[in-house]
Scaffold this motif. Structure first.
Motif, PDB file in Angstrom:
ATOM      1  N   GLU A 458       4.336  -2.733   5.508  1.00  0.00           N
ATOM      2  CA  GLU A 458       3.344  -2.415   4.474  1.00  0.00           C
ATOM      3  C   GLU A 458       2.101  -3.289   4.621  1.00  0.00           C
ATOM      4  N   GLU A 459       2.302  -4.586   4.843  1.00  0.00           N
ATOM      5  CA  GLU A 459       1.156  -5.486   4.957  1.00  0.00           C
ATOM      6  C   GLU A 459       0.323  -5.162   6.190  1.00  0.00           C
ATOM      7  N   SER A 460       0.973  -4.721   7.270  1.00  0.00           N
ATOM      8  CA  SER A 460       0.250  -4.352   8.482  1.00  0.00           C
ATOM      9  C   SER A 460      -0.595  -3.091   8.271  1.00  0.00           C
ATOM     10  N   VAL A 461      -0.027  -2.105   7.586  1.00  0.00           N
ATOM     11  CA  VAL A 461      -0.717  -0.831   7.375  1.00  0.00           C
ATOM     12  C   VAL A 461      -1.829  -0.955   6.340  1.00  0.00           C
ATOM     13  N   SER A 525       9.023  12.734  -4.974  1.00  0.00           N
ATOM     14  CA  SER A 525       7.739  12.754  -4.270  1.00  0.00           C
ATOM     15  C   SER A 525       6.568  12.722  -5.247  1.00  0.00           C
ATOM     16  N   GLU A 526       6.696  13.428  -6.343  1.00  0.00           N
ATOM     17  CA  GLU A 526       5.644  13.412  -7.355  1.00  0.00           C
ATOM     18  C   GLU A 526       5.483  12.014  -7.951  1.00  0.00           C
ATOM     19  N   ALA A 527       6.619  11.326  -8.160  1.00  0.00           N
ATOM     20  CA  ALA A 527       6.569   9.968  -8.723  1.00  0.00           C
ATOM     21  C   ALA A 527       5.962   8.980  -7.737  1.00  0.00           C
ATOM     22  N   PHE A 528       6.180   9.184  -6.424  1.00  0.00           N
ATOM     23  CA  PHE A 528       5.653   8.261  -5.412  1.00  0.00           C
ATOM     24  C   PHE A 528       4.123   8.214  -5.442  1.00  0.00           C
ATOM     25  N   LYS A 529       3.483   9.291  -5.920  1.00  0.00           N
ATOM     26  CA  LYS A 529       2.016   9.323  -5.964  1.00  0.00           C
ATOM     27  C   LYS A 529       1.459   8.229  -6.865  1.00  0.00           C
ATOM     28  N   GLY A 530       2.262   7.772  -7.814  1.00  0.00           N
ATOM     29  CA  GLY A 530       1.801   6.733  -8.737  1.00  0.00           C
ATOM     30  C   GLY A 530       2.036   5.317  -8.240  1.00  0.00           C
ATOM     31  N   SER A 531       2.568   5.154  -7.037  1.00  0.00           N
ATOM     32  CA  SER A 531       2.854   3.824  -6.500  1.00  0.00           C
ATOM     33  C   SER A 531       1.597   3.172  -5.940  1.00  0.00           C
ATOM     34  N   SER A 532       1.573   1.862  -5.972  1.00  0.00           N
ATOM     35  CA  SER A 532       0.458   1.104  -5.382  1.00  0.00           C
ATOM     36  C   SER A 532       0.751   0.733  -3.931  1.00  0.00           C
ATOM     37  N   VAL A 533       1.940   1.089  -3.428  1.00  0.00           N
ATOM     38  CA  VAL A 533       2.357   0.740  -2.063  1.00  0.00           C
ATOM     39  C   VAL A 533       1.902   1.844  -1.118  1.00  0.00           C
ATOM     40  N   SER A 534       1.094   1.484  -0.121  1.00  0.00           N
ATOM     41  CA  SER A 534       0.468   2.478   0.763  1.00  0.00           C
ATOM     42  C   SER A 534       1.478   3.366   1.465  1.00  0.00           C
ATOM     43  N   GLN A 561       4.383   1.110  14.730  1.00  0.00           N
ATOM     44  CA  GLN A 561       3.761   0.011  13.982  1.00  0.00           C
ATOM     45  C   GLN A 561       4.490  -1.309  14.251  1.00  0.00           C
ATOM     46  N   ALA A 562       5.824  -1.233  14.262  1.00  0.00           N
ATOM     47  CA  ALA A 562       6.642  -2.445  14.447  1.00  0.00           C
ATOM     48  C   ALA A 562       6.390  -3.082  15.803  1.00  0.00           C
ATOM     49  N   LYS A 563       6.158  -2.234  16.823  1.00  0.00           N
ATOM     50  CA  LYS A 563       5.932  -2.743  18.183  1.00  0.00           C
ATOM     51  C   LYS A 563       4.771  -3.725  18.213  1.00  0.00           C
ATOM     52  N   ASN A 564       3.753  -3.483  17.404  1.00  0.00           N
ATOM     53  CA  ASN A 564       2.572  -4.342  17.397  1.00  0.00           C
ATOM     54  C   ASN A 564       2.692  -5.516  16.428  1.00  0.00           C
TER      55      ASN A 564
END
Length: 571
Positions: A458-461, A525-534, A561-564
């Protein structure tokens, strides 16, 4: 192995015209009231109507030297010392009966017979007991001067902790004997009969060995009832026996004791054998645990070498303690993070190399040490956590690099990285393993590893730090761990394959997580739209349904992503 075994009761042990000696530098007396009471209850149970005839006291390991009349108690000193204290408590009771003029003449004779049979005899000139049992340097004076003589006054001030325990044990059993037998006319006869039968009821499996190495092999296979002598104690005994002699000044002995206390004070008793092995493997060809004592004993064969080993251990114990403690003020934030990760992964194989790297670079080239430590944490993540490769293959290489650093064959970062390349899974191997990785979060360690992986992704993205230490966030399994019938894309077999895949897990606000429970994907999925996590918000943006192919697709993306993120430049 040159040893013999026999089953013997306490009467037989002390009736062989053999005296028993606790090696001078073995551990001090350490039993507490819990141990005293457990033994006492076992003893009293034998005298109940349906009691057993005997009580098994476990293994007693004895080492005999040239003088066959003296045996060193290598394992079992806590038990044999406590039995002698029970006998001494009974002798004191007889002396109190004599003082009260209760059957005094007979009780005087009873006391004399019991003492000579099980404790020793009193020198008629010095009135000191020629004891059948000699304790170690720290305890023997108190035992012989006060307990073995049934002194009327027991000093309670300026005592070592172990002397306090000896005193308390003695008084504890004195109170039990008094409560059981009282001060009646026949009390002396009863307490004497009690001791005379008890020495027949307490029996040991006696293992007699001829040297320390045999003793060490015995310790590897036995777990006696008392506090078992560890390789820590065994090494201490050996080092001090090499250094000590008739001409060794007491100040030197005191200095050695202080050094030992400082070393063991930095660690708990379970950690010392591991420190010893890590320290040894950071300077010498790798040695397995079972061969460690034999190897050190063969190498440390002189007074000078024993002193050098102890001094070196004292310095390295601090390094080892710090490497095990990420919160130590020794570390900067980058080093602290890497050590936290190694603790999280439960990886110990690199410790010998890290110890060598610390000695070589920490004070003179701190940045080199930091980069080595960071690289080890990345290697451990790739090798141990994601690729799950054999850890035993790592240990030999780490030890080899440690020795090369110690011998100054490796003096710069690039040459060290070149050696480590062998255990660094390349990008292709890492990505391939990551694509299929699953971690069962029913295991608390795995749960923490998953939190760490998702946090770093998450922090990388997003480029934003996320704090999982608070209760604001937790880990959500999109496909629930215990799904209902609203997940038609997953049979039972597919559920087992996909529920704990990394791509099926996200970081989610706890408040949102409580609302969605095991609802179907569309509602989640509808609830995930309200998350602050990218990465969580991206789920409804990219996926209309949740099935095996969806999870595979997302995990392929996360693997890239993990590779980098977990990558060492220049290796």
């Amino acid at each position: 192995m040159n040893l013999s075994t026999a089953n013997e009761n306490f009467r037989q042990l002390v009736g062989h015209n053999v005296t028993y000696s606790i090696p001078p530098f073995q551990r001090d007396y350490s039993w507490t009231e819990e141990n005293w009471e457990e033994l006492w209850l076992d003893i009293i149970a034998m005298y109940s109507d349906d009691g057993e005839d005997e009580h098994y006291m476990g293994y007693l390991v004895l080492q005999s030297g040239d003088d066959q009349k003296i045996s060193s108690v290598i394992d079992g000193q806590q038990r044999i010392t406590t039995i002698s204290i029970i006998v001494l408590s009974s002798l004191l009771h007889l002396e109190k009966l004599i003082a009260k003029d209760i059957d005094a003449e007979n009780n005087r004779e009873r006391e004399k017979v019991l003492r000579s049979s099980y404790i020793g005899y009193k020198d008629p000139i010095s009135l000191r007991v020629r004891s059948k049992l000699t304790l170690n340097n720290q305890n023997n004076n108190y035992y012989q001067s006060y307990l073995a003589t049934n002194a009327s006054h027991l000093p309670a001030r300026n005592l070592k902790p172990s002397e306090h325990l000896l005193r308390k044990a003695y008084l504890w059993y004195v109170s039990k004997i008094e409560a059981r037998f009282g001060f009646e006319q026949d009390s002396g006869e009863k307490v004497t009969a009690f001791i005379d039968s008890l020495v027949d009821k307490l029996f040991f499996t006696v293992i007699s060995v001829t040297n320390e190495l045999n003793a060490f092999k015995v310790f590897e296979t036995l777990n006696a009832r008392g506090v078992r002598l560890s390789s820590t104690d065994l090494l201490k005994n050996y080092i001090f026996s090499v250094i000590s002699g008739e001409d060794t000044h007491l100040e030197i002995i005191k200095d050695l004791e202080d050094k030992w206390e400082r070393i063991t004070g930095l660690l708990n008793s379970e950690s010392f054998p591991e420190l010893l092995r890590v320290f040894w493997n950071s300077k010498n060809k790798i040695v397995r645990k079972k061969d460690l004592f034999k190897t050190i004993k063969k190498s440390v064969d002189s007074n000078t070498k024993a002193f050098a080993l102890l001094n070196d251990l004292e310095y390295n114990a601090e390094i080892y303690a710090d490497l095990r403690d990420p919160q130590s003020s020794t570390w900067n934030s980058s080093e602290r993070d890497s050590l936290k990760q190694l603790n999280l992964y439960s990886v110990k194989q690199p410790m010998a190399m890290l110890m060598s790297a610390y000695r070589a670079f920490y004070k003179t080239e701190r940045d080199t040490f930091t980069k080595i430590l960071n690289a080890i944490s990345v290697i451990s993540f790739r090798y141990n956590i994601i690729c799950n490769l054999p850890p035993q293959d790592q240990e030999g290489l780490y030890s080899s690099v440690a020795i090369k650093i110690e011998n100054k064959d490796l003096t710069d970062l690039q040459s060290i990285f070149s050696e480590l390349r062998e255990i660094y899974p390349d990008d292709q191997q890492f990505v391939s393993a990551f694509k299929n990785k699953q971690l069962k979060t029913t295991n608390s360690r795995n749960q923490k590893v998953v939190q760490y992986i998702l946090k770093k992704l998450e922090e990388s993205v997003s480029g934003q730090s996320i704090d999982l230490e608070t209760k604001v966030f937790n880990i959500e399994h999109i496909l629930p761990q215990n799904p209902k019938e609203n997940w038609p894309n997953f049979s039972d077999a597919l559920h087992l394959q996909y529920a704990y895949r990394l791509a099926n897990m996200i970081i989610l606000e706890a408040s949102i997580n409580r609302e969605i429970g095991t609802k179907c994907f569309e509602e989640k999925s509808e609830a995930f739209k309200g998350s602050s996590v990218s990465l969580t918000k991206a789920i409804p943006e990219h996926f209309n349904e949740w099935g095996p192919n969806t999870i595979d697709s997302r995990q392929n993306y996360l693997a890239k992503q993990a590779k980098n993120i977990w990558k060492i430049q220049g290796i």
